[in-house]
Design an enzyme around this catalytic site. Structure first.
Site, PDB file in Angstrom:
ATOM      1  N   LYS A 204       0.945  -1.321  -0.085  1.00 47.41           N
ATOM      2  CA  LYS A 204       0.076   0.088  -0.002  1.00 47.41           C
ATOM      3  C   LYS A 204       0.757   1.241   0.020  1.00 47.41           C
ATOM      4  O   LYS A 204       2.130   1.175   0.280  1.00 47.41           O
ATOM      5  CB  LYS A 204      -0.964  -0.041   1.235  1.00 47.41           C
ATOM      6  CG  LYS A 204      -2.135  -0.834   1.074  1.00 47.41           C
ATOM      7  CD  LYS A 204      -3.148  -0.732   2.083  1.00 47.41           C
ATOM      8  CE  LYS A 204      -4.274  -1.860   1.810  1.00 47.41           C
ATOM      9  NZ  LYS A 204      -5.424  -1.893   3.033  1.00 47.41           N
ATOM     10  N   ARG A 238      -3.379  -9.809   5.494  1.00 45.50           N
ATOM     11  CA  ARG A 238      -3.540 -10.007   4.200  1.00 45.50           C
ATOM     12  C   ARG A 238      -2.598  -9.694   3.213  1.00 45.50           C
ATOM     13  O   ARG A 238      -2.306  -8.216   3.175  1.00 45.50           O
ATOM     14  CB  ARG A 238      -5.008  -9.071   3.801  1.00 45.50           C
ATOM     15  CG  ARG A 238      -5.689  -9.207   2.250  1.00 45.50           C
ATOM     16  CD  ARG A 238      -6.975  -8.287   2.276  1.00 45.50           C
ATOM     17  NE  ARG A 238      -7.643  -8.326   1.074  1.00 45.50           N
ATOM     18  CZ  ARG A 238      -6.922  -7.734   0.101  1.00 45.50           C
ATOM     19  NH1 ARG A 238      -5.990  -6.788   0.073  1.00 45.50           N
ATOM     20  NH2 ARG A 238      -7.473  -7.726  -1.225  1.00 45.50           N
TER      21      ARG A 238
HETATM   22  C1  PT1 Z   1      -7.751  -4.484   3.948  1.00 42.21           C
HETATM   23  C2  PT1 Z   1      -7.948  -4.504   2.495  1.00 42.21           C
HETATM   24  C3  PT1 Z   1      -9.023  -5.406   2.032  1.00 42.21           C
HETATM   25  N1  PT1 Z   1      -7.483  -3.638   1.520  1.00 42.21           N
HETATM   26  C4  PT1 Z   1      -9.590  -6.118   4.208  1.00 42.21           C
HETATM   27  N2  PT1 Z   1      -9.804  -6.168   2.900  1.00 42.21           N
HETATM   28  C5  PT1 Z   1      -7.590  -3.851   0.105  1.00 42.21           C
HETATM   29  N3  PT1 Z   1      -9.945  -6.681   5.056  1.00 42.21           N
HETATM   30  C6  PT1 Z   1      -8.757  -4.769  -0.247  1.00 42.21           C
HETATM   31  C7  PT1 Z   1      -3.362   2.274  -0.686  1.00 42.21           C
HETATM   32  O1  PT1 Z   1      -3.249   3.026   0.035  1.00 42.21           O
HETATM   33  O2  PT1 Z   1      -6.923  -3.510   4.395  1.00 42.21           O
HETATM   34  N4  PT1 Z   1      -8.184  -5.204   4.767  1.00 42.21           N
HETATM   35  N5  PT1 Z   1      -9.215  -5.706   0.871  1.00 42.21           N
HETATM   36  C8  PT1 Z   1      -6.903  -2.974  -0.977  1.00 42.21           C
HETATM   37  N6  PT1 Z   1      -7.362  -1.635  -0.542  1.00 42.21           N
HETATM   38  C9  PT1 Z   1      -6.399  -0.671  -0.788  1.00 42.21           C
HETATM   39  C10 PT1 Z   1      -6.438   0.378  -0.015  1.00 42.21           C
HETATM   40  C11 PT1 Z   1      -5.522  -0.711  -1.551  1.00 42.21           C
HETATM   41  C12 PT1 Z   1      -5.468   1.406   0.216  1.00 42.21           C
HETATM   42  C13 PT1 Z   1      -4.340   0.248  -1.449  1.00 42.21           C
HETATM   43  C14 PT1 Z   1      -4.217   1.305  -0.843  1.00 42.21           C
HETATM   44  O3  PT1 Z   1      -2.353   2.214  -1.530  1.00 42.21           O
END
Ligand code: PT1
Length: 258
Positions: A204, A238
């Site tokens: 991230k 995850r």
């Molecule tokens: C997470 C999560 C998810 N993240 C759960 N499910 C994502 N339970 C998808 C960035 O800042 O943390 N927990 N499902 C992916 N979402 C993101 C959010 C991807 C922020 C990238 C960023 O780069």
């Protein structure tokens, strides 16, 4: 928890695992590498992502879930906020629901109560399109914990078993770097709720901000974050890079004695 994306716009491996067979191959490799759960999602939730219509999300995930369930020995989790996707995914063999919206969509709490499978309730401020537009909190850790406990209580009141509830502070979902860091430091408070905790930091922006790197060079930073989170009592991480993360766990969990 290893991530399988079947979205053409996923932030970290966009387009790479689109095909059904590719997704299944990737999941099998993650299982062999030590994953205990495979999380499949058909709607990207990275910052700026657009929502996906119901039928398109179903078309993306249901055939892959059926194939995954027939070939894997570990449970499959469905990453969705839509009650109908939850129902069809569990009918197709999914054994867990992962909702970044913490069951706030219409019918989602009822679906999880009916389905009687574990559910991850995640905190998000706003929605993916706007969540990174100046998020403000007085006390990010307290507000996130209180939100999650209210959502958990709503689930309990609707007949969801306490044993089926997992909490996730939602790193990167409406949080600045400073807020993500504060949340991380407060993980012991979330663990102290007694619910198992899940975190996702893999690849991230916060890892990019801490290291000055773009994907795929966020691997090392992501692995360190996963190790630290588990040392703080987090039950599930995850991740995209299961083999590397699992190697780190083997070393850390053997050598670390508090
Ligand atoms: C997470 C999560 C998810 N993240 C759960 N499910 C994502 N339970 C998808 C960035 O800042 O943390 N927990 N499902 C992916 N979402 C993101 C959010 C991807 C922020 C990238 C960023 O780069």
């Amino acid at each position: 928890m290893g991530v399988v994306n079947v979205t053409p716009d996923s932030f970290s491996d966009g387009g790479q695992w689109l095909g059904k067979d590719d997704a299944v191959q990737h999941a099998l490799l993650m299982q062999d590498a030590g994953a205990d759960i495979i999380d499949i999602g058909g709607e990207s939730t990275r910052p700026g992502a657009q929502s996906v219509p119901l039928q398109q999300e179903l078309d993306r995930v249901i055939p892959v879930i059926k194939k995954l369930v027939s070939q894997l020995s570990i449970p499959v989790s469905i990453d969705t906020s839509k009650a109908e996707v939850m129902r069809q995914a569990v009918a197709a063999g999914a054994g867990m629901i992962n909702d970044v919206n913490a069951l706030r969509e219409v019918g989602a709490v009822e679906a999880v109560a009916d389905l009687a499978v574990p559910v991850c309730l995640m905190h998000m401020l706003g929605d993916p399109r706007v969540m990174q537009h100046n998020p403000v909190y007085d006390d990010v850790a307290g507000e996130v914990r209180d939100f999650l406990l209210v959502r958990a209580q709503t689930c309990l009141d609707s007949g969801v078993s306490a044993q089926n509830i997992v909490l996730d502070p939602g790193f990167g979902f409406g949080k600045t770097l400073q807020q993500n860091i504060e949340l991380f430091h407060a993980l012991p408070d979330l663990v102290a709720t007694g619910y198992p905790c899940l975190v996702g930091m893999s690849r991230k922006t916060m890892i990019g901000q801490l290291t000055g790197r773009e994907n795929p060079d966020r691997l090392l930073g992501s692995v360190v974050a996963a190790v630290l989170a588990t040392r703080m009592g987090v039950a599930i991480v995850r991740v995209h890079d299961v083999q590397e993360t699992f190697d780190a766990f083997k070393v850390a969990n053997t050598l670390w004695r508090a």
